[in-house]
Design an enzyme around this catalytic site. Structure first.
Site, PDB file in Angstrom:
ATOM      1  N   HIS A 168       0.894  -1.176   0.012  1.00 40.61           N
ATOM      2  CA  HIS A 168      -0.207   0.108  -0.112  1.00 40.61           C
ATOM      3  C   HIS A 168       0.905   1.262  -0.008  1.00 40.61           C
ATOM      4  CE1 HIS A 168      -3.134  -2.576   0.210  1.00 40.61           C
ATOM      5  NE2 HIS A 168      -3.434  -2.485   1.479  1.00 40.61           N
ATOM      6  N   GLU A 193     -11.539  -5.163  -2.931  1.00 43.19           N
ATOM      7  CA  GLU A 193     -10.562  -4.157  -3.437  1.00 43.19           C
ATOM      8  C   GLU A 193     -10.193  -4.262  -4.706  1.00 43.19           C
ATOM      9  OE1 GLU A 193      -6.894  -4.142  -0.677  1.00 43.19           O
ATOM     10  OE2 GLU A 193      -8.498  -5.396   0.475  1.00 43.19           O
ATOM     11  N   HIS A 220     -10.344   0.711  -0.139  1.00 49.70           N
ATOM     12  CA  HIS A 220     -10.186  -0.149   1.000  1.00 49.70           C
ATOM     13  C   HIS A 220     -11.218  -0.216   1.867  1.00 49.70           C
ATOM     14  CE1 HIS A 220      -7.850  -3.010   3.267  1.00 49.70           C
ATOM     15  NE2 HIS A 220      -6.663  -2.960   2.683  1.00 49.70           N
TER      16      HIS A 220
END
Length: 354
Positions: free
Chosen positions: A105, A319, A177
């Site tokens: 991320h 996601e 997310h």
């Protein structure tokens, strides 16, 4: 149709704003901190509303982001990149190694999820557009880049459109997310909710959660959600892949993907989830090739909205994204974009009752 209110002050001194989009059928709350989805009030079969999104009551709780990335726009690189290495036109660029030797991320402390985005409200279309820009070299990647996320309500649909432009070739893999619980955030385990995923194949991972490169058929495995089944049916089984992550944290290859970097392609049916008790349901449609399913395996007594406590597997994230570790696997759909071919993606969350 759209209201705004203060959402608190960050340790940096910046103020965040919460926006409420409502059309009389559903209400969505988003903030300019990370273009984050904070809440969604959706009806059940008897008309009762419940907030189905895990999150916090104010911006300070999101910043710097908890390990969970609740509701956030994650980028410019979502999910995992092997060794943080991204080759572009013969040069290897380096994302921070923040999960062992890999990247997860982008940057936990200052990725796109931790920025205050500019907001443009359009009440006529019940839409809000968030925009932010980062300089060449930010996060270890090339290009002066501009990111746009547009949320809009259309009857029982939340539309989410993503655009990223650059002045040189670079890597984009954005996702949202949000964690969902169709019974309502803070209501307990999601094991008894039904899940269907339009995927014939999924990506097995190694011990560091990096995809091996195999596109493995779901048939005969706990990853077969082609027909609706309870999330908890196989989650505690002996499957080696589930043991690696203590539940689902894998990318599914959504059927029917056709690469079209120019316009993001058409949204395809990807996921259907239903809470049989409340009759509250949602479909996710996406133009992207993959859908990461994460079943909240490491939620750990986290204090959330309305004095709720979120525990293990009391929420699941869906996601939409390019496959994780795409730079290491040339056979995967690739996510390199340039000035002539910007990144575009279209996602839809379609709510229903049963």
């Amino acid at each position: 149709m759209i209201e705004s209110q203060p959402f608190g002050t960050l340790p940096t001194g910046d103020s965040a704003t919460l926006y409420l989009l409502s059309n009389g059928q559903i209400t969505v709350r988003v903030t300019d901190l990370g273009a984050t989805i904070v809440g969604i009030d959706a009806p059940g079969s008897q008309g009762e509303l419940a907030d189905i999104v895990l999150g916090y009551d104010d911006a300070a709780a999101y910043y710097p982001n908890t390990p969970y990335f609740f509701g956030a726009t994650v980028g410019p690189s979502a999910n995992r990149v092997f060794r943080g290495e991204v080759p572009i036109d013969g040069t290897v660029y380096h994302l921070p190694r923040n999960e062992g030797s890999n990247n997860l991320h982008t940057d936990h402390a200052c990725g796109l999820h931790a920025l205050i985005w500019d907001a443009d409200v359009n009440e006529d279309t019940c839409a809000i557009t968030f925009t932010c820009a980062v300089d060449d070299g930010a996060y270890g990647l090339p290009g002066n880049r501009t990111f746009t996320v547009r949320y809009a309500l259309d009857r029982m649909r939340l539309l989410a459109d993503y655009t990223a432009t650059t002045d040189t070739a670079t890597f984009f893999n954005l996702t949202n997310h949000t964690y969902f619980n169709m019974s309502g955030a803070g209501s307990g385990s999601v094991h008894s909710q039904q899940l269907q995923i339009a995927a014939e194949r999924y990506l097995p991972i190694d011990a560091t959660s990096i995809p091996t490169g195999e596109l493995r058929p779901v048939e005969g495995t706990p990853f077969d959600f082609r027909a609706p089944k309870l999330i908890g049916k196989d989650i505690a089984g002996s499957d080696e892949q589930l043991a690696l992550t203590h539940g689902y944290d894998h990318c599914f290859c959504i059927d029917g993907y056709t690469a079209n970097a120019a316009d993001g392609g058409s949204a395809r049916f990807a996921v259907r989830v239903l809470d049989p008790v409340s009759g509250r349901g949602m479909e996710v449609w996406t133009s992207l090739p993959g859908m990461q399913l994460y079943t909240g395996n490491f939620l750990d007594e986290d204090h959330g909205k309305g004095d709720c406590t979120y525990r293990v597997q009391e929420g699941f994230a869906l996601e939409p994204q390019f496959y994780p570790a795409t730079p290491s696997h040339p056979s995967f759909p690739q996510a390199i974009f340039d000035e002539a071919h910007p990144y575009r993606a279209h996602n839809e969350y379609r709510f229903f009752t049963a």
